[in-house]
Write an enzyme that holds these catalytic residues in place. Sequence first.
Site, PDB file in Angstrom:
ATOM      1  N   MET A  46     -12.191   5.052  12.088  1.00 39.23           N
ATOM      2  CA  MET A  46     -11.863   4.899  10.863  1.00 39.23           C
ATOM      3  C   MET A  46     -11.757   3.759  10.148  1.00 39.23           C
ATOM      4  O   MET A  46     -11.749   4.189   9.034  1.00 39.23           O
ATOM      5  CB  MET A  46     -10.239   5.613  10.685  1.00 39.23           C
ATOM      6  N   ASP A  87      -3.819   2.681  15.249  1.00 37.91           N
ATOM      7  CA  ASP A  87      -3.181   1.378  14.278  1.00 37.91           C
ATOM      8  C   ASP A  87      -3.191   0.888  16.394  1.00 37.91           C
ATOM      9  O   ASP A  87      -2.143  -0.301  16.475  1.00 37.91           O
ATOM     10  CB  ASP A  87      -1.720   1.892  14.370  1.00 37.91           C
ATOM     11  N   ARG A 133       0.979  -1.294  -0.273  1.00 35.87           N
ATOM     12  CA  ARG A 133       0.128   0.107   0.383  1.00 35.87           C
ATOM     13  C   ARG A 133       0.880   1.716  -0.117  1.00 35.87           C
ATOM     14  O   ARG A 133       0.527   2.044  -0.563  1.00 35.87           O
ATOM     15  CB  ARG A 133      -0.523  -0.013   1.573  1.00 35.87           C
ATOM     16  N   ASP A 148      -2.907  -3.924   4.383  1.00 38.08           N
ATOM     17  CA  ASP A 148      -4.162  -4.515   5.303  1.00 38.08           C
ATOM     18  C   ASP A 148      -5.390  -5.178   4.792  1.00 38.08           C
ATOM     19  O   ASP A 148      -5.932  -4.118   4.129  1.00 38.08           O
ATOM     20  CB  ASP A 148      -4.341  -3.955   6.397  1.00 38.08           C
TER      21      ASP A 148
END
Length: 436
Positions: free
Chosen positions: A341, A319, A97, A121
């Site tokens: 999010m 995270d 990514r 992910d």
Amino acid sequence: MSTFEIIGGKSLKGELTPQGAKNEALQILCATLLTEEKVTIHNIPNILDVNKLIELLSELGVKVNQESKNTYSFEAKNINLDYLNSPEFASKGSSLRGSIMIIGPLLARFGKGYIPRPGGDKIGRRRLDTHFLGFEKLGAKFNFNQDENFYRVEAKELKGCYLLLDEASVTGTANIVMAAVMAKGTTTIYNAACEPYIQQLCKMLISMGAKISGVGSNLLSIEGVTSLCGCEHRVLPDMIEIGSFIGLAVMTKSEITIKDVAYHELGMIPGAFKRLGVKMELRGDDIYIPKQENYQIETFIDGSILTIADAPWPGLTPDLLSVFLVVATQAKGSVLIHQKMFESRLFFTDKLIDMGAQIILCDPHRATVIGLNQRQGLRPTTMVSPDIRAGVALLIAALSADGKSTIHNIDQIDRGYENIDLRLNAIGASIKRISN
């Protein structure tokens, strides 16, 4: 697909030094494309995602030299733009990514940037509109070939403009900043992400000759320059790994010192752990976590259940919510974990429920955790890591569970954490890596 076999229930003791920040490193590496001069970067983490990007840059024509264990130099003097149309690039670019952030520098320096739809992910929808809307405002033409799954942007000349970002995207802000530093005129970016990663990128670009003001705020002003020079830069310690180590210490009832944490860059992370009852001391720039038999979750002032939620910086990073959730399973009290999010990041809770945790998954974004107050430890089990952050949260859970647990698909963990099995084994953990 590799596997960890973990013998949990052991108390750990010792020191851990966090790796360089993955999210910063991916941005910084892409920024080396902005100049043909030598750029030296220290504290680069030796992890799968970062190594993939370094390999991608090398195949694009960047001269890469590993000068020491975590220090590399880069010279983007002879870039082969034809590589962007190759099958090899289509394959490698789509697997990472972070590769999306090569577009901004390539567009700024060469007037074109191509990228296959990037992977990463599976944690929910992560749209790229912010990147390409920004490039278009700067004067680029955007094309998406749906058959090839390829994004292309081209511009004869980028021109500074006023940008109000539709979301405070970290990678979107980084990409637009890197494009704007060599655009003609002044670019103003409002609702810019202001995470430490973005601040570090801006500081690096300034050392290369860029003219950026407002660093650390959500309003950036960039006066374009014609060229940038080489520089030397050091990546911050990884705040996500630091938070993971804090969670590990409390879940395994361990006494751990986390070294050289750049404490003032951690934002709300230490405070959020303290609200869960975690004790810690700041010793110089180290965090010391004493052995704790019990810890209690705070409530809000009116006595209502505590909510821990993610938000753009200076809010709490998304995270770490998986780690907070695991820590809460053995606390005294209850907490609502609200993952705003990403809509798929809480789905790993079914594995914790199998281990004996009391969790109510309210919807894809919210989970209520009823802490067990150490009355009943988590049970060992066999599970599969769904993504980087959930994988480490499950590793922490397994290390706390008395007995043998197995975690498959640990390649996901390797994408974000450097030799985590060896580092934890050095302070008393029992983690065996099995390569399949």
